[in-house]
Design a protein around this motif. Sequence first.
Motif, short mmCIF file in Angstrom:
data_model
loop_
_atom_site.label_atom_id
_atom_site.label_comp_id
_atom_site.label_asym_id
_atom_site.label_seq_id
_atom_site.Cartn_x
_atom_site.Cartn_y
_atom_site.Cartn_z
N GLY A 83 0.82 -1.20 0.00
CA GLY A 83 0.00 0.00 0.00
C GLY A 83 0.85 1.25 0.00
O GLY A 83 1.77 1.40 -0.80
N SER A 84 0.61 2.14 1.01
CA SER A 84 1.27 3.44 0.99
C SER A 84 2.74 3.38 1.39
O SER A 84 3.45 4.37 1.29
CB SER A 84 0.50 4.40 1.89
N LEU A 85 3.19 2.19 1.81
CA LEU A 85 4.61 2.06 2.17
C LEU A 85 5.49 2.44 0.97
O LEU A 85 6.53 3.06 1.11
CB LEU A 85 4.92 0.63 2.62
N GLU A 87 4.74 4.48 -1.50
CA GLU A 87 4.71 5.93 -1.72
C GLU A 87 5.50 6.68 -0.65
O GLU A 87 6.00 7.79 -0.88
CB GLU A 87 3.27 6.43 -1.73
N ALA A 88 5.59 6.05 0.54
CA ALA A 88 6.31 6.69 1.63
C ALA A 88 7.79 6.81 1.31
O ALA A 88 8.54 7.50 2.00
CB ALA A 88 6.11 5.91 2.92
N GLY A 90 9.03 8.41 -1.04
CA GLY A 90 9.33 9.74 -1.57
C GLY A 90 8.13 10.34 -2.23
O GLY A 90 7.22 9.62 -2.64
N ASN A 91 8.14 11.69 -2.31
CA ASN A 91 7.00 12.35 -2.92
C ASN A 91 7.08 12.35 -4.44
O ASN A 91 6.10 12.66 -5.11
CB ASN A 91 6.90 13.80 -2.43
N GLU A 95 12.97 11.83 -5.30
CA GLU A 95 13.06 11.59 -3.86
C GLU A 95 13.17 10.10 -3.55
O GLU A 95 13.96 9.66 -2.73
CB GLU A 95 11.80 12.15 -3.16
N ASN A 99 16.24 8.17 -1.81
CA ASN A 99 16.05 7.51 -0.52
C ASN A 99 16.40 6.03 -0.55
O ASN A 99 16.49 5.38 0.48
CB ASN A 99 14.59 7.70 -0.08
N ASN A 102 19.20 4.68 1.78
CA ASN A 102 18.83 4.64 3.22
C ASN A 102 17.79 3.56 3.48
O ASN A 102 17.85 2.85 4.48
CB ASN A 102 18.26 5.99 3.64
N PHE A 103 16.85 3.47 2.55
CA PHE A 103 15.78 2.48 2.73
C PHE A 103 16.36 1.08 2.87
O PHE A 103 15.99 0.30 3.75
CB PHE A 103 14.82 2.55 1.53
N ILE B 76 1.36 3.54 8.21
CA ILE B 76 1.98 4.36 7.17
C ILE B 76 0.95 5.24 6.48
O ILE B 76 1.24 6.36 6.11
CB ILE B 76 2.73 3.47 6.17
N MET B 79 0.68 8.28 8.28
CA MET B 79 1.89 9.07 8.06
C MET B 79 1.81 9.79 6.72
O MET B 79 2.08 10.97 6.61
CB MET B 79 3.10 8.11 8.07
N ARG B 80 1.38 9.02 5.69
CA ARG B 80 1.27 9.62 4.36
C ARG B 80 0.18 10.69 4.33
O ARG B 80 0.33 11.73 3.70
CB ARG B 80 0.95 8.54 3.30
N THR B 85 7.16 11.49 4.36
CA THR B 85 7.84 10.36 3.73
C THR B 85 8.96 9.97 4.68
O THR B 85 9.20 10.65 5.69
CB THR B 85 8.45 10.73 2.36
N PHE B 86 9.63 8.89 4.32
CA PHE B 86 10.73 8.45 5.19
C PHE B 86 11.81 9.51 5.31
O PHE B 86 12.55 9.57 6.28
CB PHE B 86 11.35 7.14 4.65
N LEU B 87 11.87 10.34 4.30
CA LEU B 87 12.92 11.34 4.29
C LEU B 87 12.75 12.40 5.38
O LEU B 87 13.67 13.13 5.71
CB LEU B 87 12.94 12.06 2.92
N LYS B 103 3.80 -3.19 8.94
CA LYS B 103 3.26 -3.52 7.62
C LYS B 103 3.57 -4.97 7.28
O LYS B 103 2.71 -5.72 6.81
CB LYS B 103 3.89 -2.58 6.57
#
Lengths: 180, 768
Positions: A83-85, A87-88, A90-91, A95, A99, A102-103, B76, B79-80, B85-87, B103
């Motif tokens: 799901g939104s993981l 999208e998390a 980066g926007n 991005e 990322n 690091n991810f 998440i 959060m979204r 974001t993770f950043l 998750k």
Amino acid sequence: MYGIVNKAIEDLVTENFGFPAWESVKKQSGIELDFFVSNESYDDSVTYKLAMAASEVLKMPLEQVLIAFGEFWVLKTGKEKYGSLMEAGGNNLREFLTNLPNFHTRVSLIYPNLSPPEFKVTDSTEKSLHLHYFSHRPGLQEFVRGLLQGLGKMYNESIFIELIASRDNGSDHEVFRVSW
Amino acid sequence: MAKLLPSGNDLKFGDHFSILRPKFFEPGFQYLSHHGNQMIVLQPVKNPDLKFRGQVEYLAGKNQILFFGAPWFDDISQMRANGFTFLDFAFHDPSTDFLQVLKNQEIITNDIKELLSRINRQKKELEKTTQQLRDNQSQLKILSRIAELTINAVIITDAKGYIEWVNDSFVRITGYTLEEVIGKKPGHVLQGEETDLETSKYMSKQISEGKDFVCEILNYHKNGEKYWIKVFGHPILDEDGKVSRFFALEEDITISKKTEQALRDAKEKADASAMAKNIFLTNMSHEIRTPLNAIMGMGQQLTKTNLNEKQLFYLDTMNSAAENLLVIINDILDLSRIEAGKLNLENIHFNPRTLINRCINVMSPKANEKGLYLTANIDDEIAANLIGDPYRLNQMLLNLLSNSLKFTEKGSVSLSLRLMSEKHGVQSLKFEVKDTGIGIEEKFKANLFNKFTQEDESIVRKFGGTGLGLNITKKLVELMGGSIHVESKKNTGSTFSLFIDFPVSEEKEQPVEKGPTLNPEILRGREVLVVEDNLMNRILARIVLQNFGANVSEAESGFKAISLCSRFRYDIIIMDIQMPGMDGYQTTQHIRNGLCRNVPIIALTANALKGEKEKCLAAGMDAYASKPFSENDLIVIVAKLLGITGIDVDHKEEIKLYDLKFLEEVSRGDRTFIKTMIEAFIMVAEEVKSEIPDNFQQGNIPGVEAAAHKLKSNVDTLQVHSLKPLIRQIESEARNGNKNETLGSAIDDFSLIIENVLTQLKGELLAA
């Protein structure tokens, strides 16, 4: 390799070619596992065998199978399971890619038994960057290409990917020039 | 944090945050400044979904409280939803990792759910399969019981054909027990020296290819006795479609095999007997037709001589009897040809109207004789030309018509031809022969078309006949793919109908072929050798040939013929085929190998069966004539082989130089009388034709007058118009003693005309 990767191969084949095709792929691969636990770490050979069997059964070159699989992973598996993981990450595409190193470091800490690849981003501009891919697993660069294509689609960007260095060409890792 | 929290000085804490935990006390500066070791959860007043987790630190010097914390997201999505974001998180902050773990936990829970549903599904499938297995087992028990009890032998082999199980009937039929055959191939145990190798190979091939088979094969009992079985082999496939076993059912067919063999033997015997009958009939036909040929030919020649009335009556009776006999022989021959399958139908163009009219013409005299009306009626829609066998059609119609005329005493006989339907250029026709005769008894109808059948003995006595006609007609019409039907009522009449399909011919109407009128001098001076053992036939052939001017030599055997050929030269040889000693074929070969390589040879034979002609030609003969031959046919064949052109005197409508009407009137059509008169004229004219010019040349003018006078009355009788004024002119000029040019020129004209008149009259005699 993470079980969810193998599971994604199963879903890709089943959704596009039907359950009997998956049965044939599994039979061809010689893998006798009936179920992949998403978080379980499986031997890399399982993934390789499945990809090669799919290539034979579906009469597609292995590279094509890996690319299709990469795209599918992002667009279907990622979206449906995480799901939104996703999208998390980066926007926007830039991005997300930035990322990535690091991810993967985070993932390696959360799941010490997995050995996720390492990424590095250089030559970053507004519309392009060089993505360095370091992995002890050979022959998966086309899978990475598929993942990148999938990400392009996820962020609605028309993306151009160029493999500018590869272990096949004497480099110690792969470098993709990604522009959009 | 700026995304989540208000910023500024002198803001009141309580206006922006509430403390979610701990809940049990009234929050206040005092309390917070003393609980630095307590985990605090704050909630922004404007965003009650959001939480902050952290702790406070009291700065005594400044009398301030610092809150150290981070936003806390339940998942998440939340959060979204807040735009993170993770950043946005510090690397040391594990909250995103926590969200990721959460998750993954959700995913694993889903895995477990999926696994459970799969297990559930498999459990249900397993239950179903178990039930099926139970059902199969009970069915298998029944089938095994049947296999055990069936009277047929049952063998089960492995995929390669080695026996695993046999039933009790196998033991009974073969004499071998299960223990004796297990692990062996059935063929190795049961087959022997008389077993057909091809069948055995076929079975092995089918087994190796995993295919079904049915075959019959000879096997051997343990005690050496032979028996026949019919084998039904069937592969048993496993789930993957591979042959796991073979199942064979073997039926003992020894008895039916023996019956089959007996039937085959019987059929062979019957065929041999049919063949013998055929040969017998052929020989019989030869034996009868040879003398008959002579009888008919001699009769024909005899009628040309001067006979008194009594003699003529005897001769007519004899000729008619001979003709009847020929019809009977031809019937028998036809029948034997049809039954031997040797009758080939023609496939030629013919005009159905001409055919019907001819039939009526042929039958008219008989109808007139009995005072019956004979009529014909043809549908307009029937094509001008059809394709088929007009000769056999003619034969069938004549048979039906002559039957009708025979069995009708008063009233009429009609022949009609109707178009029943037309499709793709084929006309379906109905030929109907209807009479008002004695009719047929109902009970006899069933036997009507059987051979040698007539209604009763009295019919035979009264009407004669062989009883073959209708049988032949039925067989002929069936050969043409048609059928015959009869409707009849005793004492009312009969209707016979033939239903036959004929393709329509696109060709225009064929000109009607006219038999040639032969020139009596056609063979003048030709040397002909007749080889024939039968004296009568030899004489007949000689007379016919001599009548056309040929010089004829005779040989009564093949040896004599060869000897004559070595000494004399012949223009043509007429060769009988069936002669004692050396037959016609051998004689021909000797002649061909000797000096007379090129002399034309005509085969003459009574063997009318199919293939005879081809045999003669293969033996080196040039042509073929069937006995009894017609005078014309034989002469035409001979003339053609000799390369004589203009065989017929004149094919065109000839302008007759005389008119026989007067003679026909006075004699009421008596052909014999007319013939006698013509012969008499010829005799006188032959004399006068030379007397007149001879006497004129010698100056004997009264001789000219006398000769002219002698012919005058004959010229009148035969109405020789062209000579009538001329002969009178000659007579009168001569009487007046005028030896002048006028007389000379009249005599020249006479000589020319009398020659033509004589030729025409001689032709008349031949045609008669």
